[in-house]
Design an enzyme around this catalytic site. Structure first.
Site, PDB file in Angstrom:
ATOM      1  N   ARG A 185      -4.514  -3.027   6.731  1.00  0.00           N
ATOM      2  CA  ARG A 185      -3.908  -1.841   8.128  1.00  0.00           C
ATOM      3  C   ARG A 185      -4.867  -1.857   9.049  1.00  0.00           C
ATOM      4  NH1 ARG A 185      -0.346  -1.865   5.441  1.00  0.00           N
ATOM      5  NH2 ARG A 185       1.136  -1.646   3.691  1.00  0.00           N
TER       6      ARG A 185
ATOM      7  N   GLY B 179      -9.503  -7.104  -3.151  1.00  0.00           N
ATOM      8  CA  GLY B 179      -8.624  -7.135  -4.231  1.00  0.00           C
ATOM      9  C   GLY B 179      -7.698  -8.261  -4.348  1.00  0.00           C
ATOM     10  N   ARG B 180      -6.668  -8.263  -4.668  1.00  0.00           N
ATOM     11  CA  ARG B 180      -5.588  -9.437  -4.512  1.00  0.00           C
ATOM     12  C   ARG B 180      -5.568 -10.273  -3.416  1.00  0.00           C
ATOM     13  NH1 ARG B 180      -3.133  -4.202  -6.598  1.00  0.00           N
ATOM     14  NH2 ARG B 180      -2.469  -4.468  -9.474  1.00  0.00           N
TER      15      ARG B 180
ATOM     16  N   GLY C  21       3.256  -9.860   6.872  1.00  0.00           N
ATOM     17  CA  GLY C  21       2.254 -10.847   5.608  1.00  0.00           C
ATOM     18  C   GLY C  21       3.202 -10.690   4.797  1.00  0.00           C
TER      19      GLY C  21
ATOM     20  N   ASP D 212      -2.666  -9.043  11.627  1.00  0.00           N
ATOM     21  CA  ASP D 212      -1.365  -9.144  11.164  1.00  0.00           C
ATOM     22  C   ASP D 212      -1.124  -7.386  11.540  1.00  0.00           C
ATOM     23  OD1 ASP D 212       0.589  -9.407   8.351  1.00  0.00           O
ATOM     24  OD2 ASP D 212       0.838  -9.745  10.802  1.00  0.00           O
TER      25      ASP D 212
ATOM     26  N   GLY E 143       1.210  -1.513  -0.237  1.00  0.00           N
ATOM     27  CA  GLY E 143      -0.416  -0.069  -0.087  1.00  0.00           C
ATOM     28  C   GLY E 143       0.961   1.260  -0.424  1.00  0.00           C
TER      29      GLY E 143
ATOM     30  N   HIS F  82       2.882  -7.781  12.129  1.00  0.00           N
ATOM     31  CA  HIS F  82       2.762  -7.430  10.613  1.00  0.00           C
ATOM     32  C   HIS F  82       3.562  -8.397   9.552  1.00  0.00           C
ATOM     33  CE1 HIS F  82       1.947  -3.640   7.380  1.00  0.00           C
ATOM     34  NE2 HIS F  82       2.803  -4.888   6.869  1.00  0.00           N
TER      35      HIS F  82
END
Lengths: 323, 327
Positions: B254, B173-174, B304, B278, B95, B302
């Protein structure tokens, strides 16, 4: 089946599904506790029973079968593993044993994937550091793990559970599936898995999964020799039985960075003693044998065990009998 | 260097172009740095800690490209300090909510991010969180540590699992799409999603529903939307109360999308069963934050994109983004 209702001994407090199947037709005696029946009590209670409804924590050997007496007709274990049962003794005495394949496959495969991800991405280590105050700001190089994308996954034992795990891993971008065992399986074509010998699987796999049943022949299959053949980035996951693994050798392999990490849902014994060295390792994730721990699976396991026993007592084929 | 023809004379004019300077706000990996060093003058904040704002303000003066990470806030102040020759801000993240994109565009500065590479790894983490929460994996580990594992028991630590469950995805989204693809073979009954509008590529794997239906029907709800004025603080007590008491909330987008106080309360009073995060706001959460001690909340710092391959790919991609703009 004679005029009197058959007597069934149940070795634990179990989900009611199986008992509801048996109760209308049988006289049930039960060790109604969440803890395993002590052996002395099992030996006392099995005497004169027609059937035994047991769990993997009950060791069913010659001594127990002798104590039962010749009228014991069948056994149903509420598990898919049967290494706790002396099958030779049972066959000699013509006692069929029912087990619970299929009904716990989804739950176990699900847990295996969860354990694989938690181990390979270091999520337990990370979540612990969050709770213990070790969490700093985002850092590109902190706590890096291993991804599935582009990887080779080796399934040792592509049975029901092995296949179910492989199907679930496929969309994560796994490049190659390898498997080893006695012989190739047709189902392997579904995911394009290649049949290889054990050594080839070890040396080529980024993820090595123990999914085969435990037998006399494969005790300690994962030993020093096996770990030495694995890649240094390899993640080893075992959700089959603890006896497949030489735990001393596993400890050495982890400490010496011969492999990257291990995730175990099963150990020998269960639980591990509190001073077991494996418990001290950050790169060894250990779960308390919860592979089939969903209400749905446990209920279905109980029901199938009830049906296995009742069918045989009625002179019918057991739905799931160990060959 | 230029070669001019003036009649029969050839004149070689050596023109010195000002060298493009690139500033990298963290030690991001050798491959990416080498790519940039081949062509530009590269300066790096060579530390494990993020660069302090005051240092960054001084460091950016005169640069052509800024290579930053999710922990750097790139606002008007930074852009002003950099000067008019700044052509691109490239962030090594999925992002770009850490960058004032509107301000960049106003100044003619390109903004780049790395959504595709991060999406796969982030979807992996989302599914990991789904499995960790729905199968009590953290509780299992704690039980061993606390000597609560005595033996195999039929009723102990049973989780809800995924068979026949309804998965909900907010923001297709993805990452949302990646989660849907991965969750399919787990035997889920259906996958629902909500987004600003129906999405073409969702056709064969997920069903578009209203926001309210998404929250009230899902057994496991995954927050996968980007951050904007609509989504900031969107998941609040009103939406949480629409969810089933047995449901699980997963957030890998987020932290600011979820109202943390409302979530803490919802977990505490049983409005929902569990949560897996996360991302939080802030990162890290301050010591003593109620979510940190909530046993039904699994928090990852975090993670990811935490594989070496993904990080290398993200940093190399960021370098390539910069190369593409400056050339």
């Amino acid at each position: 089946m004679s005029n009197r209702r058959p007597k069934v001994y149940v070795t634990r407090r179990v989900p009611p599904d199986g008992l509801e199947i048996l109760r209308p037709h049988c006289e049930i005696t039960q060790w109604d506790s969440e803890k395993p029946v002590p052996r002395a009590e099992l030996i006392r209670q099995i005497a004169g029973k027609d059937a035994l409804f047991c769990l993997l924590t009950d060791k069913i050997d010659g001594e127990v079968l002798n104590a039962a007496g010749p009228q014991l007709k069948c056994i149903g274990t509420m598990s898919v593993g049967y290494d706790h049962i002396d099958m030779t003794e049972c066959r000699e005495r013509n006692i069929p044993v029912g087990f619970t394949p299929d009904v716990l496959t989804n739950a176990t495969a699900e847990l295996t994937v969860g354990l694989l991800l938690a181990t390979s991405r270091r999520l337990i280590e990370a979540s612990q550091s969050v709770r213990e105050g070790g969490w700093g700001t985002w850092d590109p190089c902190w706590m890096l793990g291993h991804g599935l994308d582009g990887s080779t996954v080796g399934v040792v034992g592509l049975g029901r559970i092995g296949m179910a795990v492989a199907r679930r891993l496929a969309p994560f971008g796994v490049k190659r599936f390898l498997y080893s065992g006695h012989s190739p399986k047709n189902e392997a074509n579904e995911i394009g898995a290649e049949f290889v010998d054990f050594d080839d699987l070890l040396s080529n796999s980024d993820f090595v999964l123990g999914c085969c049943a435990l037998t006399k022949e494969n005790q300690g299959l994962f030993d020093k020799d096996a770990f030495s053949k694995m890649k240094s980035n390899a993640i080893f996951v075992n959700t089959s039985r603890g006896g497949l693994v030489n735990q001393t050798d596993l400890y050495q392999a982890l400490v010496n960075h011969q492999i990257a990490a291990a995730g175990l849902d099963v150990t020998s014994p269960e639980p591990l003693p509190t001073d077991s060295p494996l418990l001290t390792l950050k790169n060894c994730v250990i779960l308390p044998h919860i592979g089939s721990a969903t209400e749905m699976a446990r209920g279905a396991m109980s029901a199938l065990t009830g049906r296995n026993i009742l069918s045989f007592l009625r002179g019918e084929e057991m739905p799931c009998r160990i060959k | 260097m230029r070669v001019l023809s003036l009649g029969s004379y050839r004149v070689v004019e050596i023109v010195t172009m000002p060298e493009n300077r690139v500033y990298i706000t963290r030690q991001v990996g050798n491959e990416a740095i080498a790519l940039l060093k081949q062509k530009y003058k590269v300066e790096i904040w060579d530390s494990e800690e993020p660069i302090p704002k005051e240092t960054l303000l001084t460091a950016v003066g005169g640069i052509s490209a800024l290579f930053c990470t999710v922990s750097d806030i790139i606002d008007a102040g930074i852009l002003e300090a950099a000067g008019p020759q700044l052509k691109v801000v490239a962030t090594m993240s999925a992002g770009w909510d850490n960058v004032d994109v509107a301000e960049c565009r106003r100044r003619g500065i390109e903004v780049c991010k790395t959504p595709d590479i991060a999406a796969d790894a982030a979807a992996d983490i989302a599914v990991a969180l789904i499995l960790m929460t729905s199968r009590n994996i953290v509780q299992g580990i704690d039980a061993i540590r606390q000597n609560l594992f005595h033996c195999w028991k039929p009723f102990w630590l049973c989780g809800s699992g995924l068979i026949n469950k309804t998965i909900g995805i907010l923001g297709f989204g993805r990452v949302g799409f990646g989660i849907a693809r991965r969750i399919k073979p787990f035997g889920v009954e259906r996958i629902l999603y909500n987004d600003l509008e129906e999405i073409e590529y969702a056709e064969n794997c997920a069903q578009y529903v209203s926001l309210d239906t998404l929250f009230s029907s899902s057994d496991i709800l995954c927050i996968c939307c980007g951050v904007n004025s609509l989504t900031k603080g969107m998941v609040n007590s009103k939406l949480l109360q629409r969810m089933k008491r047995t449901s699980i909330l997963i957030n890998t987008s987020r932290g600011v999308v979820v109202n943390h106080d409302d979530l803490a309360e919802a977990l505490s009073d049983g409005t929902i069963a569990a949560a897996g995060l996360d991302v939080t706001d802030p990162e890290p959460l301050p010591v003593g934050h109620p979510l940190l001690t909530q046993p039904k909340c699994v928090i990852l710092p975090h993670m990811g994109t935490n594989t070496a391959e993904t990080r290398v790919a993200m940093s190399v991609n960021t370098a390539k983004n910069i190369l593409a703009v400056l050339n």
